[in-house]
Design a protein around this motif. Sequence first.
Motif, PDB file in Angstrom:
ATOM      1  N   UNK A  74       0.894  -1.208   0.179  1.00 15.22           N
ATOM      2  CA  UNK A  74      -0.087  -0.026   0.123  1.00 15.22           C
ATOM      3  C   UNK A  74       0.719   1.208  -0.017  1.00 15.22           C
ATOM      4  N   UNK A  75       1.842   1.122   0.772  1.00 17.39           N
ATOM      5  CA  UNK A  75       2.750   2.442   1.166  1.00 17.39           C
ATOM      6  C   UNK A  75       3.498   2.748  -0.267  1.00 17.39           C
ATOM      7  N   UNK A 109     -14.437  -8.456   8.092  1.00 16.06           N
ATOM      8  CA  UNK A 109     -14.521  -7.224   9.182  1.00 16.06           C
ATOM      9  C   UNK A 109     -13.240  -6.298   9.017  1.00 16.06           C
ATOM     10  N   UNK A 110     -12.350  -7.159   9.308  1.00 14.31           N
ATOM     11  CA  UNK A 110     -10.874  -6.694   9.280  1.00 14.31           C
ATOM     12  C   UNK A 110     -10.593  -6.007   7.925  1.00 14.31           C
ATOM     13  N   UNK A 112     -12.607  -4.682   5.843  1.00 16.83           N
ATOM     14  CA  UNK A 112     -13.424  -3.573   5.642  1.00 16.83           C
ATOM     15  C   UNK A 112     -12.772  -2.328   6.056  1.00 16.83           C
ATOM     16  N   UNK A 113     -12.308  -2.570   7.376  1.00 14.96           N
ATOM     17  CA  UNK A 113     -11.672  -1.532   8.142  1.00 14.96           C
ATOM     18  C   UNK A 113     -10.478  -0.895   7.277  1.00 14.96           C
ATOM     19  N   UNK A 116     -11.432   1.058   4.185  1.00 15.62           N
ATOM     20  CA  UNK A 116     -11.947   2.251   4.547  1.00 15.62           C
ATOM     21  C   UNK A 116     -10.861   3.286   4.805  1.00 15.62           C
ATOM     22  N   UNK A 117      -9.651   2.810   5.678  1.00 15.11           N
ATOM     23  CA  UNK A 117      -8.639   3.437   6.210  1.00 15.11           C
ATOM     24  C   UNK A 117      -7.863   3.994   4.834  1.00 15.11           C
ATOM     25  N   UNK A 120      -9.714   6.207   2.257  1.00 11.27           N
ATOM     26  CA  UNK A 120      -9.807   7.225   2.665  1.00 11.27           C
ATOM     27  C   UNK A 120      -8.567   8.273   2.406  1.00 11.27           C
ATOM     28  N   UNK A 121      -7.458   7.606   2.498  1.00 11.57           N
ATOM     29  CA  UNK A 121      -6.219   8.216   2.213  1.00 11.57           C
ATOM     30  C   UNK A 121      -5.998   8.548   0.740  1.00 11.57           C
ATOM     31  N   UNK A 124      -8.308  11.513  -0.252  1.00 12.09           N
ATOM     32  CA  UNK A 124      -7.679  12.831   0.329  1.00 12.09           C
ATOM     33  C   UNK A 124      -6.419  13.192  -0.705  1.00 12.09           C
ATOM     34  N   UNK A 161     -20.290   2.123   2.075  1.00 10.36           N
ATOM     35  CA  UNK A 161     -18.717   2.268   2.146  1.00 10.36           C
ATOM     36  C   UNK A 161     -18.256   3.827   1.800  1.00 10.36           C
ATOM     37  N   UNK A 164     -18.774   5.712   4.794  1.00  8.68           N
ATOM     38  CA  UNK A 164     -18.105   5.618   5.761  1.00  8.68           C
ATOM     39  C   UNK A 164     -16.563   5.924   5.484  1.00  8.68           C
ATOM     40  N   UNK A 166     -16.155   9.049   4.074  1.00  8.01           N
ATOM     41  CA  UNK A 166     -16.441  10.282   4.597  1.00  8.01           C
ATOM     42  C   UNK A 166     -15.630  11.147   4.165  1.00  8.01           C
ATOM     43  N   UNK A 167     -15.179  11.058   3.007  1.00  8.62           N
ATOM     44  CA  UNK A 167     -14.615  12.213   2.072  1.00  8.62           C
ATOM     45  C   UNK A 167     -15.459  12.681   0.837  1.00  8.62           C
TER      46      UNK A 167
ATOM     47  N   UNK B 108     -20.384  -9.401   7.820  1.00 13.16           N
ATOM     48  CA  UNK B 108     -19.319  -8.654   8.694  1.00 13.16           C
ATOM     49  C   UNK B 108     -18.880  -7.711   8.154  1.00 13.16           C
ATOM     50  N   UNK B 109     -18.622  -7.590   6.816  1.00 14.11           N
ATOM     51  CA  UNK B 109     -17.883  -6.306   6.234  1.00 14.11           C
ATOM     52  C   UNK B 109     -19.004  -5.120   6.361  1.00 14.11           C
ATOM     53  N   UNK B 112     -19.020  -3.811   9.803  1.00 14.95           N
ATOM     54  CA  UNK B 112     -17.740  -3.142  10.107  1.00 14.95           C
ATOM     55  C   UNK B 112     -18.060  -1.801   9.619  1.00 14.95           C
ATOM     56  N   UNK B 117     -18.669   4.222  11.092  1.00 17.40           N
ATOM     57  CA  UNK B 117     -19.409   5.495  10.670  1.00 17.40           C
ATOM     58  C   UNK B 117     -20.084   5.866  12.126  1.00 17.40           C
ATOM     59  N   UNK B 164      -9.141   3.344  12.015  1.00 18.46           N
ATOM     60  CA  UNK B 164     -10.141   3.651  11.112  1.00 18.46           C
ATOM     61  C   UNK B 164     -11.161   4.565  11.579  1.00 18.46           C
TER      62      UNK B 164
ATOM     63  N   UNK C 124      -2.437  12.576   7.418  1.00 16.61           N
ATOM     64  CA  UNK C 124      -2.751  11.362   7.220  1.00 16.61           C
ATOM     65  C   UNK C 124      -1.684  10.616   6.307  1.00 16.61           C
ATOM     66  N   UNK C 129       2.595   5.853   7.530  1.00 14.34           N
ATOM     67  CA  UNK C 129       4.106   5.495   7.792  1.00 14.34           C
ATOM     68  C   UNK C 129       4.292   5.361   9.196  1.00 14.34           C
TER      69      UNK C 129
ATOM     70  N   UNK D 168     -19.217  14.949   3.601  1.00 15.53           N
ATOM     71  CA  UNK D 168     -19.725  15.076   2.315  1.00 15.53           C
ATOM     72  C   UNK D 168     -21.078  15.759   2.107  1.00 15.53           C
TER      73      UNK D 168
END
Lengths: 279, 279, 279, 279
Positions: A74-75, A109-110, A112-113, A116-117, A120-121, A124, A161, A164, A166-167, B108-109, B112, B117, B164, C124, C129, D168
């Motif tokens: 990802x990075x 679930x994980x 999905x988190x 989102x994270x 979101x970046x 942005x 999603x 969530x 939220x941008x 689950x997704x 989450x 949210x 998240x 963010x 990182x 949003x």
Amino acid sequence: MKIGLTRAGLGDIGSDERFIELAGAYGFQTVDLDAVGLVTRHGVDGARELLAKHGVEASSIGLPVEWRTTDEAFRNGLGKLRDAAEAAAAIGVTACCTYILPSTDAPAARFMAQAVRRLRLCAQLLGAYGIRLGLEYVGPHHLRTRWANPFIWTQQETLELVETIAEPNVGLLLDSYHWYTTELAAGDIAKLQPHQIVHVHLNDARDVPVSEALDNDRVLPGDGVIDLAGFLRALASTGYAGAVTQEVLTQSPPTDPVETLLERSKAGFDKAFAAAGLR
Amino acid sequence: MKIGLTRAGLGDIGSDERFIELAGAYGFQTVDLDAVGLVTRHGVDGARELLAKHGVEASSIGLPVEWRTTDEAFRNGLGKLRDAAEAAAAIGVTACCTYILPSTDAPAARFMAQAVRRLRLCAQLLGAYGIRLGLEYVGPHHLRTRWANPFIWTQQETLELVETIAEPNVGLLLDSYHWYTTELAAGDIAKLQPHQIVHVHLNDARDVPVSEALDNDRVLPGDGVIDLAGFLRALASTGYAGAVTQEVLTQSPPTDPVETLLERSKAGFDKAFAAAGLR
Amino acid sequence: MKIGLTRAGLGDIGSDERFIELAGAYGFQTVDLDAVGLVTRHGVDGARELLAKHGVEASSIGLPVEWRTTDEAFRNGLGKLRDAAEAAAAIGVTACCTYILPSTDAPAARFMAQAVRRLRLCAQLLGAYGIRLGLEYVGPHHLRTRWANPFIWTQQETLELVETIAEPNVGLLLDSYHWYTTELAAGDIAKLQPHQIVHVHLNDARDVPVSEALDNDRVLPGDGVIDLAGFLRALASTGYAGAVTQEVLTQSPPTDPVETLLERSKAGFDKAFAAAGLR
Amino acid sequence: MKIGLTRAGLGDIGSDERFIELAGAYGFQTVDLDAVGLVTRHGVDGARELLAKHGVEASSIGLPVEWRTTDEAFRNGLGKLRDAAEAAAAIGVTACCTYILPSTDAPAARFMAQAVRRLRLCAQLLGAYGIRLGLEYVGPHHLRTRWANPFIWTQQETLELVETIAEPNVGLLLDSYHWYTTELAAGDIAKLQPHQIVHVHLNDARDVPVSEALDNDRVLPGDGVIDLAGFLRALASTGYAGAVTQEVLTQSPPTDPVETLLERSKAGFDKAFAAAGLR
């Protein structure tokens, strides 16, 4: 709405320069391409001139970030995303899109988190360049059980999603194939606000039971059974004014000459838009 | 660190007024209680005086919002949350906590995304009152399959959820019972930053295989097999200086008199803190 | 707390390699340096080994993004920020800092909105990182009217900016010179939570009226009138365990040999820490 | 677009029930009113029926939160906001609006940070009810120096604030009076996306130099010098399909009978919409 092309389904169309030229020649108004490559080869001004010369706009780029696997992957993508956003913004692109597979080997679930994270970046970063992030849900049934755990595949879940993340610059990529394979109605599109739609793909499906339509076995618009007229009419009713772009995923490259494929593509678009009362 | 009480495991302790009095009398420094009720009955000044009189601080309230079910239920809780935050902040409470069940009947997704949210809005609202939101992961194995789909139950997954949500005032509620049933080591706590810990519960577990330890069959600190000294030592090493609060969930109410239970609780705390070299 | 160095106030100390060597030789535990340069010259492993060999940690990098001027300049910095974050994270850096000038030629309200927006994206990106963003308020009175419009210069206002950015990895860079020139007390530091402090600078001020202390006329710790013992004691009381780093801005480069300056710096730190009862 | 009314400029129109009745009788399609009051008096179903009976929709409520002064006042408003959002959503309202004064006695930068922080929480809370937050910039020149420090008063600055809040569901309330007094062109509206426009006010200005137009000395649409046709045409060109609502602030209540004022209002709207080619 503008009609556009991706390279998918056009066989070996050659360089992006050739792709732009042919898109223009066959009456398409937008292309999805590699903005960094084009700008690297021609400079910003040269790339703009090339597009203008052929009467074609660059409409969307793919998200060059691996948001589905490791932190390291990802990075690594973030640098590419910055460069892609700069090149894309410079040539007028306002959309960057990624797809969401309907199942995953990761715990759902994980995952999905994490989605989102990370998205979101990405949103942005794209937002700093005036570019929106489009999320494409993927409908074909076979992919829902392709990996161990179900994830999300409906328009509603994808809107959740988006909410969530939220941008302000995140929305949907709508694809007629996924609309069809999730068995939505025209009304499900018509109720959207135009800014919820970042980009649109147009494809058609073989005449097999919906649950058997494969993701990589699509046909050109008009060659299949999807109610593309209803899809386009609903889109237009929202006020959406962006690109509607062909993206025909196939199991093996088409054997027809590129020119034939482009002619048939254009005819398919014309027929669908006419049937929708839009041209 | 301060030692504290919830009502759980103390049988029928009566009103919150009585709870505060007994907590003070038996040497506990904090209580978790219903801030709105206390402020309604005594006013802000009266509630503060009552706590001060018994040398007890109010430490945490429960999140009065149903974030797990319908939009309607969630919305209804928002008014309660505002009132609770106001009352809690007025009497010095800085933590509001909720627990996360390790499985769910919802997909689950999607669940989450909803959690992110809704908890984000709760965190924002609490933040306006200077209150932090603590998320408690729940370790007992039987609950991981109690509902249809696995959700999250580890410290790491919960830290990822915290990240998240991405509000500065969210962290963990650490419970020795969940630390034990997820089989973490002291080092897993020691590596936390103090601000990642919003609140702490102290409980003990029966001498059964870890995978058979039931969520609602806990015992008083010191009466079981958890290495509470190691837990406390690791906590202290992070710099955490907040409350460590007893919360003994049991299948049926204890039959011993409240006074006996409080005496045993205090003795259990004293033993564990002494063994940790903290008193 | 660890004692550290920036290059500011040490004259012509040469390469970062020499800087690391001298820092270690004179008993300093951390340095603030150019992570990208070091990693480019030595590779990640080589850079780590070099630091380890001299017993020195890399502690903070400067924010390589121009967030104060045009969108174009800001965007250009984002690529540098990604690269810097990658290099910094690879060699163990967990802080990235920028300063906030107390006045601005831009309209103040609009400039604040821009700062929130841009610093939020920086935070963010750094967060991906594991790096935190430290914001340094700047106290010297002459800078408050140096540009047309007053901006912010107090700890409280900067904490409010941190809260407004609303990312979990943002906090303060505390500098003894700005603490002194904004006339705060030890208690103003003591009330901070440790995670609110991302980095610390140690400097001293000439014996002139506070309102006449110039930003670029600082002296080595111990050579001036700031109550550094009180500053350090208050810092330690918060639980802050990071670097305390010398950064002596001067109007012209010091003429003493580097070795003399380092000796005096170390003696100044020792004296201040001893006076604070910390060594 | 729908035509709507606020009570401002209609003199003593009586209860909201009377206001709804008259709005419907004179051909207006929407009203801005006190949703909590209406729902309290009639229940949700009764309120909906009353509106339906008169062919009128409730369009926007005022933000019932004091976000400009103390933390205490702000917090007190949050309970009101939750209640207002619930009542408003129940009767179909999708907008909640507040105005931003162009100057402030607070330090401008700090006031901006506070505005971002507080309006962000308001937006989040409203978002849970599907309601959008509209921010109205205020153009009249005399208010720019009415308080000690200039704040923001242009469309561009307000869009930047919207972007900084970064939720949003936040956008502009466009008011023809502020559009006129900030001397914008039709093109400045035409370039907006429809979702950037949450609500619209229609007013007219006396024939005085723009810089002398007073905020509370407006006239009915059509009675003044604003190019309302151009304003409406530009609005329509964006795809905006919401309410265009009269809000005529005056120094003293009008002396004409309500019925006369409503007749003149309707005639003014008809004339402006016709001149814009929209009816």
